[in-house]
Design an enzyme around this catalytic site. Structure first.
Site, PDB file in Angstrom:
ATOM      1  N   ASP A 118     -13.330 -17.637  22.201  1.00 18.83           N
ATOM      2  CA  ASP A 118     -14.703 -18.097  22.318  1.00 18.83           C
ATOM      3  C   ASP A 118     -14.955 -19.119  21.200  1.00 18.83           C
ATOM      4  O   ASP A 118     -14.336 -19.043  20.129  1.00 18.83           O
ATOM      5  CB  ASP A 118     -15.654 -16.910  22.174  1.00 18.83           C
ATOM      6  N   CYS A 126       7.908  20.589  24.228  1.00 23.80           N
ATOM      7  CA  CYS A 126       6.654  21.358  24.171  1.00 23.80           C
ATOM      8  C   CYS A 126       5.471  20.476  24.564  1.00 23.80           C
ATOM      9  O   CYS A 126       4.634  20.873  25.379  1.00 23.80           O
ATOM     10  CB  CYS A 126       6.422  21.905  22.767  1.00 23.80           C
ATOM     11  N   ASP A 140     -19.667 -12.504  25.774  1.00 29.27           N
ATOM     12  CA  ASP A 140     -18.206 -12.414  25.850  1.00 29.27           C
ATOM     13  C   ASP A 140     -17.735 -11.083  26.437  1.00 29.27           C
ATOM     14  O   ASP A 140     -16.553 -10.926  26.739  1.00 29.27           O
ATOM     15  CB  ASP A 140     -17.583 -12.579  24.452  1.00 29.27           C
ATOM     16  N   ASP A 176     -17.184 -12.631  20.226  1.00 25.63           N
ATOM     17  CA  ASP A 176     -18.064 -11.880  19.331  1.00 25.63           C
ATOM     18  C   ASP A 176     -19.443 -11.599  19.901  1.00 25.63           C
ATOM     19  O   ASP A 176     -20.200 -10.841  19.334  1.00 25.63           O
ATOM     20  CB  ASP A 176     -18.238 -12.638  18.011  1.00 25.63           C
ATOM     21  N   CYS A 200       8.570  20.617  19.577  1.00 28.03           N
ATOM     22  CA  CYS A 200       9.361  19.431  19.918  1.00 28.03           C
ATOM     23  C   CYS A 200       8.724  18.708  21.096  1.00 28.03           C
ATOM     24  O   CYS A 200       7.687  19.121  21.622  1.00 28.03           O
ATOM     25  CB  CYS A 200      10.796  19.819  20.256  1.00 28.03           C
TER      26      CYS A 200
END
Length: 836
Positions: free
Chosen positions: A439, A14, A641, A637, A11
């Site tokens: 961008d 734990c 960036d 990309d 549970c």
């Protein structure tokens, strides 16, 4: 991050215990334990041996993932996710139900409804008690795991859900045994009234029923939890097992582990591509739906990249292996999804704090309940029943599973659609962004310049312009030259070979054809070569205002015409921006391009704000400024960036972009499609909403259930909860939480119809602008010089310069005197005529 498999957890208490124990190890900087996948992610310098020892000392088992040699990571992860619990629980449940039914016949069927028993039981209440004791004992032995785990937790001072179940069942059993022995004494004393009284104090059926009902809930929970990891297991199943490689001119089938970088492998129609590679020969249509979610096949020819687990549908391909083993795209996707499952979302901290003290608190409440009922004059049996009800109705599992099951399902849903969240934090936080910075090149636009317009001078045709441009540009390596070459080849234009070719950096090109000089380049450069008619100058100006780059071409000293080249926006960019704005986002476009081009592209895309002329470090600075308005997501990309992606609250990388951009991001869009940004936000919001629902259910269940079980409503409304019904309620609570999380599988993440505009609280920053009238700016280089000089001034957050209008506009975060602005520009030898 090192990942471990943890055993013995039952549970949330734990997982909280394990997390706390490992976090205290010297050298551990962060630790996250997932009850859902029984995994643990640890960061820091502590050795695996120290980590495993800490888990063992806490009363659980641990092993380092990947410790087994000769086994692939995918196979080990698959093995870790295998549902071993459901078959075991099913066998336990069948056996328990068999003995429980017999027990219920004796305890309730005969006593309450007069069902017949063998004659030798008539009046032999002790015998009936012994039969119930034996049957309940058998059920307890079948479900001994509850007692082993529960009392082990008590010994280690880390009680868990199994402790509650074990205490409740054991209390019922021990009290019933006591009643049985007291009954034997009453029989010896021939006290029939006492015999019947003790007969009614038997809770053997409760002891067995509690264990059986909890097992039912555990089995339902295990089956549902298995479904939440279906997406991850589905990805792992995609991993090819064999490959056909070329050895000594022959095709040889080998296991996937034997494929090395540089090997030549072949793929026939209908076969799965085994590793990432590049096509050396052949052509085909490849279905990449396994990685991107896109069902439309992608054509592959010589030089194209192919990825592992994608399906070759038509032609024969011969490829060179580029990435093998754990370096393939599929393996990296699996690793990202697995890492996300091993991390914790910020919202999970609330449940973790509660889970850490939940079980001790419940045990205390159960004891206090018994004491209070005894003090008000109730019998010990009645008081015990109330205490047992409190123990068995309380459910820390629902709290512990509320967040991880939703994270796992949401992450799997994203992976199926080509959206990868690297951590649980990124999945939760993506839906909270208020500003999205995009961008331009490669994100909003295709990143591949195209010829958009041909403007011939008087006496020439478009084909004449294209022929001359092609003759000059086919020897150039400039990106704009490639656009002209592609257009010429598409239009089947042929051009003669030129002599004396020369590239003039910053200006253009020159060459000769049959002794006649040819030139091409910018308007400023070409005005020194030939006369440009006013009508063409005006057209060039209009093209520039549209974000296009006009290139002039001449033969001798006569202008032939203009070729306009532009980086066109992607087909879905405008729709993507529109969806983001409809969701309440402030959309900003960042670019290093000049302000005029950026403004034109921004208008086509429909963004709220354009920030142009920014270098990579400038993009990072803009992100810092935007964060004053709320959480910021940066979408990019390229390598340039990466700083901005890292600075943003959420960095979103277009999957086809540079590896460094992908590494710096929190979310990766495998399809390189801007529409997936809104899809990622939509999925994040739905996942967070699901987590809130789960936490509400888990907290509300316990808040309402515990007082009901304790008997708070007995005197008020007459509501009394039997321990068996409490166990039934507990067994269903976790199942309900997991089932609710599975609803995320039905979400259409690309359906914008139900988007809601969320109003974000923004800290508005006071800004002011000033416009400088400047003389002497002749080109983009001059603009960049003025811009750099102005932005170096303290208090200037942004500056844009335009040599066409002879102006520069500065954005100020505080008051800056005109003298300071004037001096900065004039120090660069550009006279300032006026400041407004």
């Amino acid at each position: 991050m090192k990942q471990y498999t943890v055993t013995g957890m039952s549970c949330a208490a734990c997982s909280a215990r394990v997390e706390k124990a490992v976090s205290q190890v010297s050298g551990v900087t962060s630790c996250s334990v997932s009850l859902l996948t029984n995994s643990m992610g640890v960061e820091g310098t502590a050795s695996p041996q120290e980590i495993i020892r800490a888990v063992t000392d806490a009363g659980y088992g641990a092993s380092l993932k990947g410790a087994q040699s000769g086994t692939s990571q995918a196979s080990m992860d698959m093995d870790a996710l295998a549902d071993r619990d459901t078959p075991v629980l099913k066998r336990r449940l069948i056996a328990s139900v068999g003995f429980l039914l017999v027990l219920m016949y004796f305890s309730m069927g005969h006593m309450m409804w007069g069902w017949p028993l063998p004659k030798w039981f008539e009046g032999n209440h002790v015998a009936m008690g012994l039969v119930q004791l034996l049957l309940a004992g058998i059920v307890m032995v079948i479900n001994q795991k509850f007692f082993v785990s529960g009392f082990k937790g008590l010994i280690h001072r880390a009680p868990n859900m199994d402790t509650l179940v074990a205490l409740g069942s054991m209390a019922s059993f021990v009290w019933s045994v006591y009643a049985l022995f007291m009954m034997t004494h009453a029989v010896v004393q021939r006290d029939d009234a006492a015999v019947m009284t003790y007969m009614n104090e038997f809770y053997f059926e409760s002891a067995a029923m509690i264990l059986t009902l909890i097992t039912v809930g555990k089995m339902l929970e295990a089956r549902s939890k298995g479904k939440t990891t279906n997406a991850l297991k589905g990805l792992m199943k995609l991993a090819p097992k064999t490959a056909v490689i070329m050895k000594d001119g022959k095709e040889v089938e080998v296991s996937i582990e034997q494929v090395q970088k540089g090997d030549i492998f072949v793929v026939r129609p209908g076969e799965t591509i085994p590793v990432d590679g590049v096509v050396l020969s052949g052509s085909s249509a490849v279905n990449e739906a396994a990685l991107t979610g896109e069902s439309i096949p992608v054509d592959k020819i010589e030089g194209d990249l192919v990825s592992a687990a994608t399906l070759n549908q038509s032609g024969y391909l011969q490829c060179e292996a580029l990435r093998v083993g754990e370096d393939t795209t599929l393996s990296q996707i699996i690793q990202m999804v697995s890492d996300a499952a091993a991390t914790k979302a910020p919202i999970a901290k609330i449940a973790d704090k509660v889970s850490g003290v939940f079980v001790p608190t419940v045990i205390t409440i159960a004891v206090m309940t018994c004491i209070v009922w005894l003090l008000v004059g109730q019998t010990f049996g009645f008081a015990l029943a109330r205490g047992i009800s409190v123990l068995v109705i309380s459910c820390p599992c629902a709290l512990g599973l509320a967040t991880p099951v939703a994270i796992m399902v949401g992450n799997g849903k994203g992976a199926k659609n080509g959206i990868l969240f690297k951590t649980a934090v990124s999945l939760e936080e993506t839906g909270k962004v208020a500003v999205v910075a995009l961008d331009k090149t490669g994100t909003i636009t295709s990143g591949q310049p195209k010829v958009t317009d041909l403007v011939p001078a008087d006496g020439y045709s478009e084909r004449d312009v294209m022929t001359l441009a092609y003759a000059l540009e086919k020897k150039s390596e400039h990106p704009l030259a490639r656009a002209i070459v592609e257009r010429a080849q598409h239009d089947a234009v042929s051009a003669p070979d030129v002599q004396e070719f020369q590239a003039l950096p910053g200006h253009g090109l020159s060459a000769a054809l049959d002794g006649v000089p040819l030139h091409g380049g910018s308007g400023t450069f070409m005005q020194t070569i030939c006369e440009i008619p006013a009508s063409l100058q005006k057209q060039a100006q209009q093209l520039a205002e549209q974000g296009k780059t006009p290139l002039f071409f001449s033969r001798g000293n006569q202008l032939v015409g203009i070729v306009a080249v532009a980086d066109v926006i992607k087909p879905d960019s405008a729709q993507a921006v529109r969806e983001l704005r409809n969701m309440g986002m402030h959309v900003v476009m960042l670019t290093g391009d000049n302000a005029r081009t950026a403004k034109a592209i921004g208008a086509q895309a429909g963004v709220d704000e354009v920030v142009a002329d920014v270098l990579p470090d400038g993009k990072e600075a803009v992100i810092r400024q935007l964060r004053s308005r709320g959480k910021v997501a940066m979408v990019g990309d390229g390598i340039n960036d990466a700083p901005a992606l890292a600075r943003a609250d959420i960095g979103i990388a277009i999957g086809a972009g540079a590896d460094v951009a992908v590494d710096a991001a929190d979310v990766v869009l495998m399809n390189s499609r801007l529409l997936d940004v809104s899809a990622a936000i939509r999925l994040s919001r739905a996942t967070l909403r699901n987590i809130h629902e789960n936490l509400f259910w888990a907290f509300a269940y316990n808040v309402c259930g515990i007082p009901l079980a304790a008997g708070v409503f007995i005197s008020l409304l007459g509501w009394e909860l039997n321990p068996m019904f409490g166990a039934a309620a507990m067994s269903l609570s976790s199942f309900c939480v997991v089932s609710n999380a599975l609803r995320l599988n039905w979400l259409d993440i690309r359906n914008a119809a139900k988007d809601k505009k969320i109003k974000h609280t923004r800290k508005e920053q006071k800004t002011m602008t000033k416009t400088l009238k400047i003389e002497g700016m002749m080109c983009p280089h001059c603009e960049a010089t003025v811009k750099k000089a102005l932005e170096a001034i303290d208090g200037v957050t942004e500056a844009t310069a335009d040599h066409n209008t002879d102006t520069a506009v500065v954005t100020l975060s505080k008051d800056v005197s005109n003298d300071v602005l004037r001096k900065a520009v004039e120090d660069k030898d550009y006279p300032v005529k006026d400041i407004q």
